[in-house]
Design an enzyme around this catalytic site. Structure first.
Site, PDB file in Angstrom:
ATOM      1  N   LYS A   2     147.742 -88.051  25.649  1.00 24.75           N
ATOM      2  CA  LYS A   2     146.732 -87.433  26.508  1.00 24.75           C
ATOM      3  C   LYS A   2     146.260 -88.506  27.482  1.00 24.75           C
ATOM      4  O   LYS A   2     146.318 -89.701  27.168  1.00 24.75           O
ATOM      5  CB  LYS A   2     145.541 -86.974  25.643  1.00 24.75           C
ATOM      6  CG  LYS A   2     144.686 -85.932  26.284  1.00 24.75           C
ATOM      7  CD  LYS A   2     145.195 -84.533  25.981  1.00 24.75           C
ATOM      8  CE  LYS A   2     144.386 -83.477  26.701  1.00 24.75           C
ATOM      9  NZ  LYS A   2     144.879 -82.133  26.426  1.00 24.75           N
ATOM     10  N   GLY A   7     134.849 -65.111  24.772  1.00 29.98           N
ATOM     11  CA  GLY A   7     135.495 -65.722  25.936  1.00 29.98           C
ATOM     12  C   GLY A   7     136.738 -64.945  26.328  1.00 29.98           C
ATOM     13  O   GLY A   7     137.716 -64.910  25.580  1.00 29.98           O
ATOM     14  N   VAL A   8     136.666 -64.299  27.494  1.00 31.16           N
ATOM     15  CA  VAL A   8     137.833 -63.543  27.958  1.00 31.16           C
ATOM     16  C   VAL A   8     138.376 -64.178  29.236  1.00 31.16           C
ATOM     17  O   VAL A   8     138.561 -63.518  30.249  1.00 31.16           O
ATOM     18  CB  VAL A   8     137.542 -62.034  28.126  1.00 31.16           C
ATOM     19  CG1 VAL A   8     137.465 -61.356  26.776  1.00 31.16           C
ATOM     20  CG2 VAL A   8     136.248 -61.799  28.921  1.00 31.16           C
ATOM     21  N   GLY A   9     138.596 -65.479  29.158  1.00 28.28           N
ATOM     22  CA  GLY A   9     139.243 -66.206  30.244  1.00 28.28           C
ATOM     23  C   GLY A   9     140.738 -65.915  30.172  1.00 28.28           C
ATOM     24  O   GLY A   9     141.157 -64.836  29.747  1.00 28.28           O
ATOM     25  N   VAL A  35     143.196 -67.056  28.211  1.00 24.14           N
ATOM     26  CA  VAL A  35     143.757 -66.783  26.884  1.00 24.14           C
ATOM     27  C   VAL A  35     143.125 -65.531  26.280  1.00 24.14           C
ATOM     28  O   VAL A  35     143.822 -64.627  25.806  1.00 24.14           O
ATOM     29  CB  VAL A  35     143.559 -68.007  25.933  1.00 24.14           C
ATOM     30  CG1 VAL A  35     144.006 -67.674  24.526  1.00 24.14           C
ATOM     31  CG2 VAL A  35     144.303 -69.221  26.468  1.00 24.14           C
TER      32      VAL A  35
END
Ligand code: NAD
Length: 367
Positions: free
Chosen positions: A92, A192-194, A196
């Site tokens: 990372k 959370g409905v971003g 993904v």
């Protein structure tokens, strides 16, 4: 001063002692006076293959915070790749500073040069606050960059593949928790409905689940509710719903002392990273409560599986999806191992990853 250096101390933590504790192979500090670039690349483990992981840019309050983040995140990538059966290691990168003020062509290309100097030992990709155009600049200085958009010859948005993997993991978790992997008729809350969350809700509603959704972005919430028929609930209300499955798909640490008092779902499975506020404490608590927790890094590995397909050349989404489908079997075997050994599921997943690294590492020793 310009150049790559591995230094001993950042703030009050000793990087060497953290590295010894977490088992990193290499930590690379990148500094360029002219552009103001300050970045850290963490290479955790390359036994299975090159260390893959995105570059995140964040205005960290201290360099110590950035160092801790890169060490933790790169280690997480090792486990995610290993448990998913990929021939990739964990890495990372973090870039320190305000993206709005610092990012420009020279800054990003300078970072690309640092990535390139590692000769492919670290492969970068998009992460928080890094846009496609930024990756394009990085890609001008190194070929060790992946997860690019389709028009740049890459595999495009990984989110639909990630969501499909979470869906597979959820079916396996239902099998363990309810005796059947059918989600038809099940009550499922999705936080959370971003990117993904939205694709996950599509799979769930298609299968006939009764889905409850929340998001701090009202517009997005309405859009997903309208297109899928899911029921909108309040941001805080989500924790008190009487549902079969809770799917965290927004931010980390939503499984903590406070929320676990309220969440009633016997199955927890979602796409967000680092869901357990404290891996040991909350992993153990969920086990004691005889609930099923699908480890996040196992079920949200679709994105990295997608990227690894791109790395193999001639990217094919069907192939990436069929590989992602294996998350069902992986999740089930982890849940079964945890049950057999009476250990938290997160621990079981880590054991499987560590064993694979050890076994394959031994195989690689011979000519
Ligand atoms: P995203 O930014 O598209 O979606 C996140 C959504 O959560 C947004 O709509 C946001 O408004 C909402 N949100 C934020 N805080 C909230 C809160 N307090 N309550 C309710 N909603 C809230 O991100 P994404 O790509 O969908 O990723 C979601 C999670 O999955 C993240 O934790 C991410 O790290 C993880 N993840 C994503 C991928 C991927 O392929 N995109 C892969 C692995 C892991």
């Amino acid at each position: 001063m310009e150049g790559i250096q591995e230094i001993e101390k950042v703030g009050s933590i000793s990087v060497f002692s953290e590295v010894a504790k977490l088992g990193h192979e290499q930590v690379v500090y990148c500094h360029d006076e002219a552009t103001g670039l300050k970045a850290i690349i963490g290479i955790h483990n390359t036994v299975l293959g090159p260390a893959l992981g995105g570059t995140r840019m964040w205005n960290y309050a201290t360099e110590e915070e950035a160092a801790i983040d890169v060490l933790r995140l790169s280690r997480g990538m090792t486990y995610k790749a290993a448990v998913s059966g990929l021939n990739l290691g964990g890495g990372k990168a973090v870039i320190i500073g305000d993206p709005k003020q610092l990012k420009n062509e020279a800054f990003l290309r300078r970072f690309g040069k640092f990535v390139n100097s590692l000769g492919g030992k670290y492969i970068t990709a998009e992460d928080m606050n890094m846009k496609t155009s930024d990756m394009q600049y990085i890609g001008m200085e190194t070929k060790h960059v992946t997860g690019l958009p389709v028009e740049m010859g890459g595999s495009g948005d990984p989110s639909p593949v990630t969501a499909y993997g979470v869906y597979m993991g959820m079916k396996a978790s239902a099998k363990k928790g309810f005796g059947s992997d059918s989600l038809g008729g099940k009550k499922i809350s999705v936080q959370g409905v971003g990117q993904v969350g939205m694709f996950l809700v599509e799979h769930l509603t298609k299968e006939g689940a009764q889905v409850f959704i929340t998001d701090i972005n009202e517009e997005r919430l309405r859009m997903v509710a309208n297109s899928t028929g899911a029921t909108v609930v309040g941001n805080d209300e989500i924790y008190d719903l009487d549902v079969d499955v809770y799917a965290p798909c927004a931010m980390g640490a939503t499984l903590n002392d406070q929320t676990l008092e309220r969440i009633k779902a016997p199955v927890i499975c979602g796409g967000a990273n680092n869901q357990l506020a404290d891996e040991e404490v909350h992993g153990q608590r969920i086990m004691n409560e005889q609930r099923v927790y699908a480890p996040d890094f196992v079920v949200n590995a679709g994105g990295i599986i997608n990227i690894s397909s791109e790395l193999m050349g001639d990217y094919n989404r069907e192939l990436a999806l069929s590989w992602t489908e294996k998350i069902y079997d992986t999740t089930l075997s982890i849940l079964n191992l945890a049950g057999d050994e009476q250990i938290p599921t997160q621990q079981a997943a880590m054991q499987i990853a560590e064993k694979r690294i050890e076994d394959v590492g031994r195989v690689k020793l011979s000519f």
